[in-house]
Design a protein around this motif. Structure first.
Motif, PDB file in Angstrom:
ATOM      1  N   GLN A 152       1.018  -4.718  -3.201  1.00  0.00           N
ATOM      2  CA  GLN A 152       1.088  -3.307  -3.886  1.00  0.00           C
ATOM      3  C   GLN A 152       2.143  -3.533  -4.955  1.00  0.00           C
ATOM      4  OE1 GLN A 152       2.240  -0.594  -0.651  1.00  0.00           O
ATOM      5  NE2 GLN A 152      -0.112  -0.293  -0.402  1.00  0.00           N
ATOM      6  N   ALA A 153       1.981  -4.648  -5.935  1.00  0.00           N
ATOM      7  CA  ALA A 153       2.752  -4.782  -7.002  1.00  0.00           C
ATOM      8  C   ALA A 153       2.963  -3.556  -7.780  1.00  0.00           C
ATOM      9  CB  ALA A 153       2.365  -6.150  -7.709  1.00  0.00           C
ATOM     10  N   GLN A 154       2.046  -2.780  -7.997  1.00  0.00           N
ATOM     11  CA  GLN A 154       2.137  -1.616  -9.001  1.00  0.00           C
ATOM     12  C   GLN A 154       3.348  -0.608  -8.532  1.00  0.00           C
ATOM     13  OE1 GLN A 154      -0.059  -2.027  -6.565  1.00  0.00           O
ATOM     14  NE2 GLN A 154      -0.572  -0.232  -5.537  1.00  0.00           N
ATOM     15  N   ASN A 155       3.711  -0.766  -7.259  1.00  0.00           N
ATOM     16  CA  ASN A 155       4.849  -0.040  -6.874  1.00  0.00           C
ATOM     17  C   ASN A 155       6.174  -0.668  -6.917  1.00  0.00           C
ATOM     18  OD1 ASN A 155       3.167   2.011  -6.286  1.00  0.00           O
ATOM     19  ND2 ASN A 155       2.743   1.277  -4.294  1.00  0.00           N
ATOM     20  N   LYS A 156       5.974  -1.940  -7.359  1.00  0.00           N
ATOM     21  CA  LYS A 156       7.355  -2.942  -7.337  1.00  0.00           C
ATOM     22  C   LYS A 156       7.953  -3.085  -8.633  1.00  0.00           C
ATOM     23  CE  LYS A 156       6.559  -4.047  -2.595  1.00  0.00           C
ATOM     24  NZ  LYS A 156       6.131  -4.858  -1.613  1.00  0.00           N
TER      25      LYS A 156
END
Length: 185
Positions: A152-156
């Protein structure tokens, strides 16, 4: 006089806005002062064809020679890559195939740390596992722990490409420390 150590980074994605490009750049910012870090691109490398593209230095395309020369300066490598079809992206694998050929391979016997970011749930675990036979063939020294599997890279990552998840930052710092420890001075 002691030689400065150098770490070369390879990104498995050529996509603009790639989370793995952001990850590699961020990881490079964590490398201690006194150790050089350079991201090397493979975007101009042709497809490897053993029947036509012989591995002898005098016969390699100029882009391949330049790529290999850049890798030869490295004491260690960081690879940040997405996972394509449960494995290593084709462009990155092609570049590694070019770099692995010949007795003068710049990859042989060197430490390497793999990490990856994805918008999915698995954090590139299968891509990282797919690298193990490649590292074995090249007698590389993979730094396996800690694993950097960013799901969930989009949140990190923030809008400027900074990794904002402190737990993940701490894991990457430890991975880099382990990679540096694996380097021969």
């Amino acid at each position: 006089m002691e030689k400065n150590r150098k770490i070369v980074g390879l990104c498995g994605s050529l996509r603009k806005g790639s989370y793995n490009a952001m990850l590699l750049k961020f990881a490079g910012s964590l490398i201690p002062e006194g150790i050089d870090f350079e991201i090397v691109s493979f975007e101009d490398i042709p497809l490897y064809n053993a029947d036509q593209d012989l591995p002898e230095a005098a016969e390699r395309p100029a882009s391949v020679t330049q790529f290999r020369d850049s890798l030869a300066l490295a004491d260690a490598f960081i690879i940040a890559s997405p996972e394509y079809n449960y494995s290593i992206p084709g462009g990155l694998k092609n570049a590694i195939d070019w770099a692995s050929r010949g007795k003068d391979s710049p990859l042989l016997h060197k430490p390497v740390a793999v990490m990856g970011a994805t918008q999915g749930q698995w954090g590139t675990v299968r891509m990282q596992t797919a690298f193990l036979p490649v590292f074995t063939f090249l007698n590389m020294n993979p730094v396996l722990q800690p694993e950097v599997l960013i799901a969930q890279a989009q949140n990190k990552f923030d809008a400027t490409g900074n990794l904002t998840d402190e737990r993940t930052v701490a894991i990457i710092k430890k991975k880099i420390d382990n990679l540096i420890s694996a380097c021969k001075v």
